[in-house]
Design a protein around this motif. Structure first.
Motif, short mmCIF file in Angstrom:
data_model
loop_
_atom_site.label_atom_id
_atom_site.label_comp_id
_atom_site.label_asym_id
_atom_site.label_seq_id
_atom_site.Cartn_x
_atom_site.Cartn_y
_atom_site.Cartn_z
N UNK A 279 6.56 12.89 -4.20
CA UNK A 279 7.55 13.58 -5.19
C UNK A 279 7.78 12.66 -6.45
N UNK A 280 8.26 11.49 -6.09
CA UNK A 280 8.95 10.54 -7.17
C UNK A 280 7.88 10.18 -8.13
N UNK A 281 6.77 9.76 -7.65
CA UNK A 281 5.33 9.52 -8.44
C UNK A 281 4.97 10.30 -9.21
N UNK A 282 4.91 11.84 -8.89
CA UNK A 282 4.34 12.71 -9.52
C UNK A 282 5.20 12.95 -10.80
N UNK A 283 6.64 12.91 -10.56
CA UNK A 283 7.68 13.17 -11.53
C UNK A 283 7.54 12.04 -12.70
N UNK A 284 7.19 10.74 -12.39
CA UNK A 284 7.19 9.46 -12.94
C UNK A 284 5.94 9.60 -13.90
N UNK A 285 4.86 10.05 -13.36
CA UNK A 285 3.63 10.29 -14.10
C UNK A 285 3.82 11.34 -15.06
N UNK A 286 4.55 12.53 -14.85
CA UNK A 286 4.62 13.56 -15.91
C UNK A 286 5.60 12.98 -16.77
N UNK A 287 6.56 12.26 -16.47
CA UNK A 287 7.57 11.74 -17.41
C UNK A 287 6.82 10.82 -18.34
N UNK A 288 6.04 9.90 -17.80
CA UNK A 288 5.02 9.15 -18.65
C UNK A 288 3.98 9.87 -19.73
N UNK A 289 4.06 11.05 -19.46
CA UNK A 289 3.08 11.87 -20.22
C UNK A 289 1.65 11.63 -19.76
N UNK A 290 1.52 11.53 -18.48
CA UNK A 290 0.26 11.28 -17.90
C UNK A 290 -0.11 12.40 -17.19
N UNK A 291 -1.36 12.50 -16.63
CA UNK A 291 -1.88 13.66 -15.99
C UNK A 291 -2.02 13.18 -14.63
N UNK A 292 -1.52 14.36 -13.65
CA UNK A 292 -1.68 14.08 -12.18
C UNK A 292 -2.85 14.60 -11.80
N UNK A 293 -3.70 13.44 -11.15
CA UNK A 293 -4.93 13.65 -10.67
C UNK A 293 -4.89 13.61 -9.22
N UNK A 294 -6.04 14.00 -8.55
CA UNK A 294 -6.20 13.95 -7.02
C UNK A 294 -6.23 12.41 -6.65
N UNK A 295 -6.86 11.57 -7.73
CA UNK A 295 -7.19 10.23 -7.13
C UNK A 295 -5.76 9.68 -7.20
N UNK A 296 -4.89 9.93 -8.16
CA UNK A 296 -3.62 9.06 -8.21
C UNK A 296 -2.85 9.82 -7.01
N UNK A 297 -2.90 11.08 -6.82
CA UNK A 297 -2.24 11.57 -5.55
C UNK A 297 -2.63 10.58 -4.24
N UNK A 298 -3.81 10.60 -4.12
CA UNK A 298 -4.59 9.64 -2.96
C UNK A 298 -3.75 8.42 -2.86
N UNK A 299 -3.72 7.74 -4.03
CA UNK A 299 -3.14 6.43 -4.18
C UNK A 299 -1.90 6.28 -3.75
N UNK A 300 -1.08 7.25 -4.35
CA UNK A 300 0.29 7.11 -4.07
C UNK A 300 0.59 7.48 -2.39
N UNK A 301 -0.19 8.55 -1.92
CA UNK A 301 0.16 8.62 -0.50
C UNK A 301 -0.45 7.43 0.43
#
Length: 392
Positions: A279-301
């Motif tokens: 949850x925090x990582x998705x928020x920070x990705x959006x705050x940085x202006x980047x796109x939330x991708x499946x790969x990033x979610x897997x890596x964060x998980x």
């Protein structure tokens, strides 16, 4: 009262971390310790110890223990009715709010009233914990007492949120309520989780599901409050041209919040850390202006799993009598008992958490409101909400 291996005062154990509270499952470890025998790694429970001298008067000790027992017994009577009232009120609010934010329904007064009720409603979760500062269980009508106490605290918090200079900002009241929620629960787990013991949304000793750290509902309130607070603060900083400062603050506070959730001496929450980190990582990705991708979610998980795994191993390195359930789980993995534990936890999740039909219904309605009304205000005809989005 004293004598033998224990001094005058309270008993305790690392299995509960609460003065004057021990469990029957600690008896085996206690007997082995008193006999001078080693406690096996797989033994359930922790040895009883003298944790405090307590009051000099033995009668005062008995009175304090009696009051704690009364709080637990009263809680078991009021918890079910409280959730029935809470869920019913929330469902009614979602229904009325959906109509109120539609174009032309009720005018500005209805929208203003919706904002006030929403601010009070958002203050109720943390108020259920702050209510433990008031001995509501000692009053003659405990059900009425707990509701009045919670509504009083929620009303006071909402009043602060709606009365300060931040009320002029679209996210001002939300940010105040969410910040108090996050900071209060963070401070609570750092100081012994006293606000969660015998709270209507916390845990109580008779059931014994948990005695310290974050319970399920407290974790949900804490994690949601943290992310919403960071969103409000970031919005305020960015509106003043301080995007780097907003990102740095959210990164540091988000890291502290996740760490506090999992650290054995504080939140001791095994399953919450990966979810919270995502949850925090998705928020920070959006705050940085980047796109939330499946790969990033897997890596964060994976990072969340590694983080809680590392915390559990650090806890396992402690002596057996000082470990929490995180370190105990590492030992169970080494002993080949992990699948049994995971299966039991999964069954409890399905039967107790998801099986709680009233809260599950509330979650479904909240998600429907989020995606059908809030996420698509133009399709719903909510012009006021669309203007608020544009302003933000």
């Amino acid at each position: 009262p004293g004598g033998g291996p224990y001094g005058h005062g309270y008993l305790g154990a690392t299995s509960t971390r609460q003065e004057g509270l021990v469990t029957n499952t600690d008896l085996t470890a206690t007997a082995l310790t008193l006999l001078g025998l080693g406690v096996p790694d797989g033994a359930v429970g922790r040895p009883w110890t003298s944790v405090s001298q307590g009051p000099d008067d033995a009668g005062e000790i008995v009175r304090s223990l009696t009051e704690a027992d009364l709080a637990s017994q009263v809680l078991r009577r009021v918890q079910g009715p409280f959730f029935a009232v809470f869920v019913s009120a929330q469902l009614l609010f979602y229904l009325l709010a959906a109509f109120a934010i539609r174009r032309g329904w009720g005018g500005s007064r209805a929208l203003t009233a919706t904002g006030v009720v929403a601010t009070v409603g958002g203050s109720i979760p943390i108020a259920t914990f702050l209510a433990q500062l008031v001995p509501w269980w000692t009053f003659s009508a405990p059900m009425a007492s707990v509701i009045v106490t919670i509504l009083g605290i929620a009303g006071a918090l909402a009043g602060v949120a709606l009365a300060g200079p931040w009320r002029k900002h679209v996210l001002g009241p939300l940010t105040v309520v969410a910040s108090v929620t996050s900071l209060a629960l963070l401070g609570d787990v750092m100081t012994g989780s006293s606000l969660q013991v015998n709270a209507v949304t916390g845990y109580e000793p008779v059931t014994g599901g948990r005695f310290y750290g974050f319970g399920n509902i407290a974790f949900a309130v804490y994690s949601a409050g943290t992310i919403l607070a960071m969103a409000g603060i970031a919005h305020w900083l960015i509106s003043r041209g301080r995007r780097p400062l907003a990102f740095a603050f959210c990164l540091l506070y988000g890291a502290l919040a996740v760490f506090a959730d999992g650290w054995p001496a504080w939140g001791a929450d095994f399953g919450g850390v990966p979810a919270f980190l995502i949850g925090v990582a998705v928020f920070l990705i959006l705050l940085a202006g980047s796109r939330v991708s499946l790969l990033r979610l897997v890596l964060v998980g994976l990072a969340g799993a590694l983080l809680i795994g590392a915390i559990a191993v650090v806890d396992w390195l402690k002596p057996a009598e000082r470990r929490t359930h995180l370190g105990t789980f590492v030992q169970q993995v080494l002993d080949g008992e992990a699948w049994t534990v995971v299966s039991r936890k999964f069954g409890a999740m399905i039967g107790v958490t998801v099986g709680n039909w009233s809260l599950s219904l509330l979650s479904l309605v909240a998600l429907a409101f989020l995606f059908l009304v809030l996420d698509r205000p133009s399709r719903w005809g909510a012009s006021a909400l669309a203007r608020a989005y544009a302003a933000a």
